[in-house]
Design a protein around this motif. Structure first.
Motif, PDB file in Angstrom:
ATOM      1  N   ILE A  71      -0.333  -9.912  -5.269  1.00  0.00           N
ATOM      2  CA  ILE A  71       0.920  -9.631  -5.987  1.00  0.00           C
ATOM      3  C   ILE A  71       0.570  -8.569  -7.031  1.00  0.00           C
ATOM      4  O   ILE A  71      -0.173  -8.838  -7.969  1.00  0.00           O
ATOM      5  CB  ILE A  71       1.468 -10.906  -6.677  1.00  0.00           C
ATOM      6  CG1 ILE A  71       1.717 -12.014  -5.656  1.00  0.00           C
ATOM      7  CG2 ILE A  71       2.725 -10.580  -7.478  1.00  0.00           C
ATOM      8  CD1 ILE A  71       2.843 -11.777  -4.703  1.00  0.00           C
ATOM      9  N   THR A  72       1.113  -7.372  -6.827  1.00  0.00           N
ATOM     10  CA  THR A  72       0.576  -6.237  -7.585  1.00  0.00           C
ATOM     11  C   THR A  72       1.254  -5.937  -8.920  1.00  0.00           C
ATOM     12  O   THR A  72       0.677  -5.224  -9.750  1.00  0.00           O
ATOM     13  CB  THR A  72       0.599  -4.966  -6.717  1.00  0.00           C
ATOM     14  OG1 THR A  72       1.873  -4.871  -6.080  1.00  0.00           O
ATOM     15  CG2 THR A  72      -0.494  -4.990  -5.684  1.00  0.00           C
ATOM     16  N   GLY A  73       2.489  -6.429  -9.127  1.00  0.00           N
ATOM     17  CA  GLY A  73       3.118  -6.054 -10.397  1.00  0.00           C
ATOM     18  C   GLY A  73       4.305  -6.915 -10.786  1.00  0.00           C
ATOM     19  O   GLY A  73       5.002  -7.476  -9.935  1.00  0.00           O
ATOM     20  N   SER A 104       0.814  -1.221   0.000  1.00  0.00           N
ATOM     21  CA  SER A 104       0.000   0.000   0.000  1.00  0.00           C
ATOM     22  C   SER A 104       0.842   1.261   0.000  1.00  0.00           C
ATOM     23  O   SER A 104       1.897   1.316   0.612  1.00  0.00           O
ATOM     24  CB  SER A 104      -0.908   0.025   1.237  1.00  0.00           C
ATOM     25  OG  SER A 104      -1.801  -1.062   1.201  1.00  0.00           O
ATOM     26  N   ASN A 105       0.293   2.251  -0.683  1.00  0.00           N
ATOM     27  CA  ASN A 105       0.900   3.577  -0.653  1.00  0.00           C
ATOM     28  C   ASN A 105      -0.206   4.608  -0.446  1.00  0.00           C
ATOM     29  O   ASN A 105      -0.416   5.085   0.658  1.00  0.00           O
ATOM     30  CB  ASN A 105       1.681   3.837  -1.941  1.00  0.00           C
ATOM     31  CG  ASN A 105       2.474   5.111  -1.885  1.00  0.00           C
ATOM     32  OD1 ASN A 105       2.548   5.769  -0.840  1.00  0.00           O
ATOM     33  ND2 ASN A 105       3.069   5.496  -2.986  1.00  0.00           N
ATOM     34  N   ASN A 106      -0.958   4.915  -1.493  1.00  0.00           N
ATOM     35  CA  ASN A 106      -2.054   5.868  -1.320  1.00  0.00           C
ATOM     36  C   ASN A 106      -3.246   5.265  -0.594  1.00  0.00           C
ATOM     37  O   ASN A 106      -4.027   5.975   0.020  1.00  0.00           O
ATOM     38  CB  ASN A 106      -2.493   6.415  -2.682  1.00  0.00           C
ATOM     39  CG  ASN A 106      -1.501   7.433  -3.198  1.00  0.00           C
ATOM     40  OD1 ASN A 106      -1.120   8.352  -2.481  1.00  0.00           O
ATOM     41  ND2 ASN A 106      -1.050   7.259  -4.419  1.00  0.00           N
ATOM     42  N   GLY A 107      -3.420   3.960  -0.722  1.00  0.00           N
ATOM     43  CA  GLY A 107      -4.528   3.291  -0.047  1.00  0.00           C
ATOM     44  C   GLY A 107      -5.677   2.908  -0.966  1.00  0.00           C
ATOM     45  O   GLY A 107      -6.634   2.263  -0.546  1.00  0.00           O
ATOM     46  N   THR A 108      -5.588   3.285  -2.240  1.00  0.00           N
ATOM     47  CA  THR A 108      -6.672   2.983  -3.188  1.00  0.00           C
ATOM     48  C   THR A 108      -6.875   1.480  -3.315  1.00  0.00           C
ATOM     49  O   THR A 108      -8.002   0.976  -3.239  1.00  0.00           O
ATOM     50  CB  THR A 108      -6.315   3.552  -4.588  1.00  0.00           C
ATOM     51  OG1 THR A 108      -5.829   4.878  -4.448  1.00  0.00           O
ATOM     52  CG2 THR A 108      -7.505   3.525  -5.516  1.00  0.00           C
TER      53      THR A 108
HETATM   54  C1  LIG Z   1       3.093  -2.407  -7.810  1.00  0.00           C
HETATM   55  C2  LIG Z   1       2.306  -1.565  -6.856  1.00  0.00           C
HETATM   56  N1  LIG Z   1       1.835  -2.145  -5.737  1.00  0.00           N
HETATM   57  C3  LIG Z   1       1.110  -1.440  -4.835  1.00  0.00           C
HETATM   58  C4  LIG Z   1       0.833  -0.104  -5.023  1.00  0.00           C
HETATM   59  C5  LIG Z   1       0.048   0.629  -3.978  1.00  0.00           C
HETATM   60  O1  LIG Z   1      -1.229   1.004  -4.384  1.00  0.00           O
HETATM   61  P1  LIG Z   1      -2.002   2.200  -3.652  1.00  0.00           P
HETATM   62  O2  LIG Z   1      -1.251   3.472  -3.974  1.00  0.00           O
HETATM   63  O3  LIG Z   1      -3.346   2.160  -4.243  1.00  0.00           O
HETATM   64  O4  LIG Z   1      -1.987   1.944  -2.181  1.00  0.00           O
HETATM   65  C6  LIG Z   1       1.303   0.538  -6.174  1.00  0.00           C
HETATM   66  C7  LIG Z   1       1.011   1.960  -6.389  1.00  0.00           C
HETATM   67  O5  LIG Z   1       1.450   2.582  -7.305  1.00  0.00           O
HETATM   68  C8  LIG Z   1       2.066  -0.205  -7.108  1.00  0.00           C
HETATM   69  O6  LIG Z   1       2.556   0.360  -8.233  1.00  0.00           O
END
Ligand SMILES: Cc1ncc(COP(=O)(O)O)c(C=O)c1O
Length: 255
Positions: free
Chosen positions: A239-241, A134-138
């Motif tokens: 796993i986001t990316g 998480s970063n922005n929380g979206t």
């Molecule tokens: C790979 C990856 N994981 C997690 C996040 C976090 O998402 P959020 O900013 O919605 O919390 C980001 C945000 O850019 C991201 O690029």
């Protein structure tokens, strides 16, 4: 396993929902401030749908990132300063020129897109905890809404790394959806777990052995597991990316 989406990150969920909205409303020009996954994704979706995409980037963006953003031919606006400055300029320019503002916190559609992840998790698992880098929380808020909609209420764990050099996607603490992030952690009995770069590196290597090359931000979720008191529980990590998008960052993580 969001790395298998069109441009290799969960941001494609958000872009899909935004594009649906833009097409329904007849919007032709969209704008976002991002130096990574969000800009790459929105630019790709705009290209597919013949919409104009304005990307606001801070001056110091890495070559890896810039090349990928450029591949999808958006209009690029370079902003002096950091991500925060890029966001502010983007907000002002979007307002002035009538672009659809696609920054975190500006579009509920992003959350709607991420809620699909929650629904998919619920269709296969009944997790006790769900971990989201998480970063922005979206992302975490959207996933939580999707899980709730599907009737599940797991603990929501935010894996954060404000001081990281490895996990660019979650570096810093801008928290553009900070109150939503706190809401879902608080109401679900979850937690925010800070992970260090060494842990992110170990997690990335572990995932590679399991057959997944992920970016640092994505590995942060796995890194957070060792901080949790987990016994005989089902835990789902988003796993986001993909790590293959950013070869220089990957090289540093795997050093
Ligand atoms: C790979 C990856 N994981 C997690 C996040 C976090 O998402 P959020 O900013 O919605 O919390 C980001 C945000 O850019 C991201 O690029």
């Amino acid at each position: 396993m969001e790395q298998f989406n069109l441009t290799g990150s969960h941001k494609d969920r958000e872009s899909e929902a935004i594009i649906r909205y833009a097409l329904a409303k007849g919007v032709r020009s969209l704008a976002i401030a991002s130096t990574g996954n969000a800009a790459i994704s929105l630019a790709a979706y705009c290209l597919m749908h013949q919409l104009e995409c304005h990307v606001f980037i801070s001056a110091g963006v890495s070559r890896d990132r810039l090349l990928q953003i450029k591949a999808f031919r958006p209009v690029i606006h370079t902003v002096e300063g950091d991500y925060k400055d890029a966001i502010e300029t983007c907000n002002v320019e979007a307002e002035k020129n009538g672009f659809l503002n696609c920054n975190p916190g500006a579009r509920f559609e992003k959350i709607v897109g991420d809620s699909e992840i929650g629904k998919e998790i619920a269709s296969e698992l009944r997790p006790n905890s769900v971990v989201c880098p998480s970063n922005n929380g979206t992302l975490i808020y959207g996933v939580w809404l999707g899980l709730k909609e599907a009737g599940l209420q797991p603990r929501m764990i935010a894996a954060v790394a404000p001081k990281t050099n490895f996990a660019e996607g979650i570096a810093g603490t801008l928290l553009l959806e900070g109150s939503k992030l706190q809401e879902c952690i608080g109401l679900s009995g979850g937690a925010s777990v800070t992970v260090e770069d060494g842990e992110i590196r170990n997690a990335a290597r572990l995932l590679m052995k399991d057959g997944f090359i992920v970016e640092g931000a994505a590995a942060a979720g796995i890194a957070a597991l060792s901080h949790l008191d987990i016994k005989h529980e089902t835990v789902c990590c988003v796993i986001t990316g993909s790590g293959l998008k950013f070869p220089n960052s990957l090289r540093n993580i795997l050093a």
